[in-house]
Design a protein around this motif. Sequence first.
Motif, PDB file in Angstrom:
ATOM      1  N   PRO A 106      35.624  48.631  43.131  1.00  0.00           N
ATOM      2  CA  PRO A 106      35.081  48.556  43.037  1.00  0.00           C
ATOM      3  C   PRO A 106      33.707  49.411  43.800  1.00  0.00           C
ATOM      4  O   PRO A 106      34.004  49.896  44.788  1.00  0.00           O
ATOM      5  CB  PRO A 106      34.494  47.238  43.217  1.00  0.00           C
ATOM      6  CG  PRO A 106      35.322  46.674  44.515  1.00  0.00           C
ATOM      7  CD  PRO A 106      36.622  47.845  44.252  1.00  0.00           C
ATOM      8  N   VAL A 107      32.863  50.267  43.202  1.00  0.00           N
ATOM      9  CA  VAL A 107      31.971  50.879  43.206  1.00  0.00           C
ATOM     10  C   VAL A 107      30.429  50.267  43.186  1.00  0.00           C
ATOM     11  O   VAL A 107      29.979  49.867  42.013  1.00  0.00           O
ATOM     12  CB  VAL A 107      31.688  52.259  42.350  1.00  0.00           C
ATOM     13  CG1 VAL A 107      30.547  53.379  43.644  1.00  0.00           C
ATOM     14  CG2 VAL A 107      33.226  52.994  42.656  1.00  0.00           C
ATOM     15  N   THR A 108      29.674  50.467  44.833  1.00  0.00           N
ATOM     16  CA  THR A 108      28.245  49.507  44.534  1.00  0.00           C
ATOM     17  C   THR A 108      26.976  50.438  44.544  1.00  0.00           C
ATOM     18  O   THR A 108      27.365  51.888  45.220  1.00  0.00           O
ATOM     19  CB  THR A 108      27.900  48.565  45.901  1.00  0.00           C
ATOM     20  OG1 THR A 108      29.519  47.682  45.403  1.00  0.00           O
ATOM     21  CG2 THR A 108      26.692  48.274  46.082  1.00  0.00           C
ATOM     22  N   GLY A 109      26.234  50.399  43.541  1.00  0.00           N
ATOM     23  CA  GLY A 109      25.013  51.765  43.672  1.00  0.00           C
ATOM     24  C   GLY A 109      24.045  51.552  41.881  1.00  0.00           C
ATOM     25  O   GLY A 109      24.778  50.501  41.282  1.00  0.00           O
ATOM     26  N   GLU A 110      23.322  52.852  42.084  1.00  0.00           N
ATOM     27  CA  GLU A 110      22.470  52.872  41.071  1.00  0.00           C
ATOM     28  C   GLU A 110      23.281  53.359  40.093  1.00  0.00           C
ATOM     29  O   GLU A 110      23.523  53.966  40.258  1.00  0.00           O
ATOM     30  CB  GLU A 110      21.468  53.316  41.169  1.00  0.00           C
ATOM     31  CG  GLU A 110      19.951  53.267  40.517  1.00  0.00           C
ATOM     32  CD  GLU A 110      18.641  53.341  40.759  1.00  0.00           C
ATOM     33  OE1 GLU A 110      18.740  54.672  40.365  1.00  0.00           O
ATOM     34  OE2 GLU A 110      18.148  52.799  41.251  1.00  0.00           O
TER      35      GLU A 110
END
Length: 490
Positions: free
Chosen positions: A176-180
């Motif tokens: 998973p990738v967290t960010g905008e």
Amino acid sequence: MLLGKLVLAVLSLSLALAAPAVGAPADRDQREHAPGLHLTAPPTYAGEPAPVTVVLADAAGQPVVGASVRVERLVGEEWRELAVVVTDAAGSATLEAVLGRDPAGNVVRATWDGTAGEPGGSAEPEGSAAAPQETGPVTLPLRRRTARAELTGPDEVVDETSVRLALRWRTRAGEPVTGEVVLEERRGDRWRVVERLRTDEQGRASTRVAPREDTRYRVRTPRQPWLERDTSPVHRLDNTPPGTVVRLGGPVPRRTLPRPPRAVGEGPAPRITRIPAGVWRSMTGRTWHAGCPVGREGLRLLRINHWGYDGYRYRGELVAAASVVGQMSAALSEMYRAGLPVRAMFRADRFGWSPRLRGADDYASMAAGNTSAFNCRQVVGRPGVRSPHAWGRSLDINTWENPYRSSHGLVPNSWWASRSHPRVAWRSSSHQVVAIMRRHGLRWTYGTADSHHFDAVPRGAGRGTGPGDQGHTHGPAPVLPPECATEVCD
């Protein structure tokens, strides 16, 4: 003799090739390096160990063997020891460092205090001291992973409602990738930003959208030091009507109108006002002119929501006499609540001046299937006779499907004269639309001779019958000009 000389020459050449070059080190591990202490690593994926190589050479470029080199990692503002490695015969040593996603956490340095542990390629004798060496901060390079953006949700949304779109941002390996991320929509030939969202620790985010037409969506993710950018596959979301679509056979209206404005508010949401200046300017010289029996003060503008034939809600408007506009508003509101549609509802002045009718062009209005009220004009097919619409107390509804029998034939078409429809075309006083009009004081004055025409009876007017009532008394008779009391007038 010649053969012996040839063998001797070949043997000499072989020995020459096998001999080491003058000045070259006999050991391949003792090759020259750039002087000083160096630290390198190949690009490596975040989360994986990067092979870090430390190389130490003296001023002559010869490897320093057996040197203890300290490797540190920058954590916040503090240097912390990662490992102490000893250089080999080539003056190098290796270690592993697991890289993080943030380059700021992948900064390392190597230092040597100048003491060699054992003799080797260096010119320094064992235990001798040389100038200390330091690499300075080195950011270990990241290799970008391939990203994967997904956008999911329903394929349809009912108009004036919203649906949830869910997005997921991961690496191809499933991390998973967290960010905008950016949610975009496409209308026509351009993409535009709808919203900026931030994914959580699971790489997920969601939002609600309420498009008023068929729309395509996609998600774009940015490029990061450890991750490539990506664009999700396009998700198509079709807007569907909240009401029931009217499906008709036969000819279509000859006059095409633009799509009406969207509905405002809940339900019919009627609004009655005095005639605004801009509306009056448009009416003057079209639906109103000098000599008309009612002026601006005696008229009102009604704006009201209605169902369209396509099942969508629209905002229509008409002008009517102040004395009866409330009755028309109530009747049209009941039609709305019953799900009975109106093809179009534009003010009659939209259709321009008609020299033949001495008012706005009702022929064009009927050819478009338009619903309207006030229009200071002559009766269609009866030159010189003023129409009941000139007083603003008459209402024409769904004119295309409900023809008028004028003196020169059926207007606007003859196909519908012998046909009916449970929602939009009536040939009997028992039809739901006729019954609704009657409840609110609008009489089907001429019956099937002028199916789309209703006349409002002002409250308190005398009682009587009209041709459309087929001899039955249903309430007060409409106030009509004398020429229209016994003959059909539209």
